[in-house]
Write an enzyme that holds these catalytic residues in place. Structure first.
Site, mmCIF file in Angstrom:
data_model
loop_
_atom_site.group_PDB
_atom_site.id
_atom_site.type_symbol
_atom_site.label_atom_id
_atom_site.label_comp_id
_atom_site.label_asym_id
_atom_site.label_seq_id
_atom_site.Cartn_x
_atom_site.Cartn_y
_atom_site.Cartn_z
ATOM 1 N N CYS A 63 -32.972 -11.711 -17.175
ATOM 2 C CA CYS A 63 -32.224 -12.970 -17.139
ATOM 3 C C CYS A 63 -32.709 -13.893 -16.015
ATOM 4 O O CYS A 63 -33.811 -14.428 -16.107
ATOM 5 C CB CYS A 63 -30.743 -12.653 -17.013
ATOM 6 S SG CYS A 63 -29.711 -13.891 -17.779
ATOM 7 N N ARG B 213 -25.318 -23.096 -24.212
ATOM 8 C CA ARG B 213 -25.694 -21.752 -23.794
ATOM 9 C C ARG B 213 -25.933 -20.882 -25.015
ATOM 10 O O ARG B 213 -25.251 -21.012 -26.030
ATOM 11 C CB ARG B 213 -24.589 -21.120 -22.942
ATOM 12 C CG ARG B 213 -24.578 -21.548 -21.509
ATOM 13 C CD ARG B 213 -23.610 -20.703 -20.692
ATOM 14 N NE ARG B 213 -24.222 -19.495 -20.166
ATOM 15 C CZ ARG B 213 -24.965 -19.475 -19.069
ATOM 16 N NH1 ARG B 213 -25.188 -20.570 -18.396
ATOM 17 N NH2 ARG B 213 -25.488 -18.334 -18.642
ATOM 18 N N HIS C 105 -29.305 -8.312 -21.424
ATOM 19 C CA HIS C 105 -28.567 -7.428 -20.539
ATOM 20 C C HIS C 105 -27.620 -6.631 -21.411
ATOM 21 O O HIS C 105 -27.814 -6.558 -22.603
ATOM 22 C CB HIS C 105 -27.871 -8.221 -19.431
ATOM 23 C CG HIS C 105 -26.951 -9.278 -19.913
ATOM 24 N ND1 HIS C 105 -25.707 -9.001 -20.381
ATOM 25 C CD2 HIS C 105 -27.095 -10.618 -20.009
ATOM 26 C CE1 HIS C 105 -25.115 -10.133 -20.726
ATOM 27 N NE2 HIS C 105 -25.941 -11.127 -20.528
#
Lengths: 532, 242
Positions: free
Chosen positions: B93, B126, B189
């Site tokens: 990330c 996002r 993740h």
């Protein structure tokens, strides 16, 4: 197909409205729902009446909206037992989009204080304590239902509390408000007091990083400059708001270490000074990033709290402490509830509300509210706990490790949208404390739509666990061959379902089984499991 | 045998359960009887790359990522040399973005380490989703969760995998992450490694081979639970599409 069902439902709702005699008033949301037809007429109506009608200072349109909300509430009670607490607010807003502003103004005109509780953890408990203190003094308090803390939920609570004459049926309004919705609520509500409990990471996929939430909270309180802030000064993140706002502030905090090591994880927020970027130094941590902190770079430091609990002691599993010169023998089993108590106490003191029966109220308060329900099934004592973020989960682990006797643990992790679809936060919880014989744990069982993630989390601490298909299966297994204490930790979407299941099993155990009803409930449980 | 794992700036970059990756690396070494040492390199402390066999660079909130960026600049040369000499790195990330040339947000541009010839540009929407990849590193699909505003253009680099479900590097490219020498850089993740043990073992094996020669290899472990957890996600989001 869906449109067809929806039309039938709307028609049916309209019919109920006509039957109930509210036809004129209640036709409004119905028509609005169908296409905003009489909106113009409605505006003219309220303008003709003038913005300040005779009744309790509320305009006609606002009164219409309240009636619409009440009908929705009645309809919910009659047909949807439980759930849907936000619907009345939604309906009221269809009729009068500005209703929250008008109602809040009316509450203030009637001289009744509004409290707002915000923060990641402890909102519901703090609000309940506040409510309990006020009610013990003989006051009537308007509160919102657990979880109904977004705009429509807050509005529902408020709208339903007004009577026909436009008077608030209560002396105080105590509302828990979600931090993420606060920027849309506080400017309209203009509360007298805002309690900020703490800020932790929570459902990152829905709400984003904690800094973003901090920003929202800052915008919210900046738009309510009259509100007195009651802030936990052990939280450096919250304290970083104080120099940037105009509001009057009182602080509360705990000066002595009372939290067990199992209440802490190494993963925490805000390790660095928000002003100069230097690492904050801590004398000690309570839990999360809460503790006694200071910045050695710029002098930003924990203020000395205006209200604190001193001489804190754990006696026979419950905490006792001094507020000023008053010793409180509380029923709190977890130390974080001392923080919640202090928050409510600070708010009462901040608004200078006389509370001669404070000791009585706090000693009588049952911290095991809906979210920590206790059940007895046969010889087994069951506690149901909600944990929806890593700090909350860590507190629950610490709590259960502190309880005596052998115990079984059942963890249900779902990833419905209310829970956050991302479950990586499970790795921020320190599960090491559950390993080994010292924990007193006879078994751990995991279930829920992310049961394998949870099992994997435990595997990587060398903690064995059983995997169950459903909560019901796991509870029944524990009833058959578990020890005498069962702790169930669930995240949000499973809470209601778990509560219902345990109530049902408790009834079953008492032999009050109603086979038909149970059968259908069981089916819906299974369905719920599949959906979640 | 022993491997030393360096966790870079865990006090700044610790979002989205990144510590789970460390835990996974550590346990999978220990279960095989290989010693594992984890060095948390707190911000402000010196990072000695000569001692490290494996480096994890995680993600953090924007402000912390900026602070980390300042720290990384000081160790840029050492880090570059470490990667050049086939050091093993997992970057997730924010860490992935920082390995590139730059990360441009709406208001400013953060200069990266430039170890990978990639760049990232922020967009308001996002990309938040469960994600499933097909990667050359393992036969079974790679599963995880992504949550990023940055769109990463990986230029000529080869990706970690092809996106079967979810968004990936840019939403449109159809690829996710970067594989470069012994660097695995990704947005995944969840954390990445526990549900994808083959990637964990790939990293460990690269590190072992570098330290103990090509003959070093890892004993297989029973990964039944890992596979069930992985498969439950694949079955829910990917297989169900067909």
């Amino acid at each position: 197909m869906w449109i067809f069902v929806r039309t039938i439902a709307t028609e049916k709702m309209g019919l109920y409205m006509i039957q109930s005699g509210y036809m004129g008033l209640l036709y409004c949301p119905y028509i609005l729902e169908r296409g905003n037809v009489i909106m113009g007429a409605n505006v003219e109506l309220s303008n003709a009446e003038g913005n300040r009608g005779e009744n309790g200072g509320l305009a006609l349109r606002t009164r219409l909206a309240i009636h619409a909300a009440k009908l929705a509430g009645w309809w919910l009670r009659k047909w949807k037992k439980g759930g849907g607490a936000a619907l009345p607010g939604y309906v009221a807003r269809l009729v009068e989009p500005e209703i929250l502003t008008h109602l809040a103004q009316a509450v203030r005109r009637q001289g009744k204080p509004i409290f707002v509780v915000m923060g990641t953890n402890g909102k519901t408990t703090t609000n309940s304590i506040l409510c309990c203190i006020l009610e013990t003094e003989g006051s009537r308090v308007v509160i919102n239902r657990t979880g109904a803390n977004m705009l429509n939920g807050v509005l529902s609570a408020l709208a339903l509390a007004f009577d026909r004459r436009g008077c608030l049926k209560g002396d105080y309004v105590c509302l828990e408000v979600d931090e993420n919705a606060s920027a849309g609520i506080l400017p309209l509500l203009q509360p007298d007091c805002v309690i900020l409990t703490n800020l932790f990471r929570d459902q990152l996929d829905r709400f984003g990083e904690v800094e973003l939430i901090l920003e929202k909270v800052q915008n919210a309180i900046a738009a309510a400059p009259r509100a007195k802030l009651v802030v936990d000064c052990d939280d450096a993140l919250l304290c970083s708001l104080l120099p940037r706002c105009e509001n009057p502030v009182v602080t509360y905090g705990i000066n002595q270490p009372v939290f067990a090591a199992s209440a802490r994880s190494d993963v925490r927020e805000g390790c660095f000074c928000p002003f100069c970027g230097k690492r904050l130094e801590y004398d000690f941590f309570h839990y999360g990033q809460l503790g006694i902190w200071k910045c050695t770079g710029c002098g930003f430091a924990r203020p000395s709290p205006d209200y604190t609990a001193s001489e804190i002691q754990l006696q026979k599993g419950v905490w006792s402490f001094c507020l000023g010169n008053m010793r409180i023998h509380s029923k709190a089993r977890a130390p974080y509830n001392i923080c919640n108590t202090l928050a409510a106490y600070g708010a009462i003191r901040a608004l200078k509300i006389p509370a001669p029966h404070l000791k009585e109220a706090l000693e009588g308060f049952d911290y095991g509210n809906k979210r920590e329900n206790r059940f007895c099934i046969g010889r087994m004592r069951i506690q149901l706990h909600l944990a929806k973020n890593p700090v909350g989960f860590q507190q629950k682990i610490s709590l259960l490790l502190g309880e005596p006797g052998p115990k079984d643990l059942l963890i249900q992790i779902n990833d419905a949208w209310q829970d956050g679809r991302d479950v990586s936060w499970l790795w921020d919880v320190d599960f090491r404390h559950l390993a080994g014989d010292g924990s007193g744990l006879a078994s751990i069982t995991v279930c829920g739509s992310r049961r394998y993630d949870m099992a994997l989390r435990l595997k990587y601490e060398n903690i064995p666990c059983r995997i169950a298909e459903s909560l019901e299966q796991a509870v029944r297994q524990a009833l058959r061959c578990g020890s005498e204490n069962l702790y169930i930790i669930v995240n949000y979407s499973g809470l209601h379902q778990a509560n219902r299941l345990l109530q049902e099993l408790a009834e079953e155990g008492r032999g009050k089984e109603k086979p038909q009803k149970n059968e259908s409930k069981k089916r819906s449980l299974e369905k719920g499991e599949l959906l979640s | 045998m022993k491997l030393t794992i360096g966790h870079l700036y865990p006090d700044l970059l610790n979002l989205y359960g990144d510590t789970g990756n460390i835990q996974c690396l550590k346990k999978r070494l220990q279960w095989r009887g290989i010693e594992a040492e984890v060095i948390p390199c707190q911000s402000g402390s010196r990072v000695d790359f000569d001692r490290l066999d494996l480096v994890l660079l995680g993600g953090g909130p924007d402000r912390e990522q900026e602070l980390a960026c300042g720290q990384l600049k000081e160790i840029r040369r050492d880090f570059e040399a470490y990667v050049r000499e086939n050091g093993t790195v997992l970057a997730v990330c924010g860490g992935y973005q920082l390995l590139g040339n730059y990360y441009r947000t709406g208001v400013k541009t953060l200069e990266g380490l430039g170890i990978l010839n990639i760049y990232t540009e922020w967009e308001p929407k996002r990309l938040v989703s469960n994600i499933i990849l097909k990667s050359p590193l393992c036969p079974e699909p790679v599963t995880g969760f992504e949550n990023h505003g940055g769109r990463t253009n990986i230029g000529d680099h080869s990706p970690l995998g092809r996106v079967l479900y979810g968004y990936g590097n840019t939403e449109e490219s159809g690829y996710e992450g970067v594989l470069y020498k012994n660097v695995v850089a990704t947005y995944l993740h969840g954390p990445l490694l526990p549900k994808n043990p083959a990637i964990c073992d790939y990293l460990l094996e690269r590190a072992l081979k570098k330290k103990y020669g090509e003959n070093a290899h890892l004993q297989p472990l029973s990964d039944r639970l890992e596979h069930i957890a992985n498969h439950s996600i694949v079955a829910r989001y990917y297989t169900s599409l067909w």
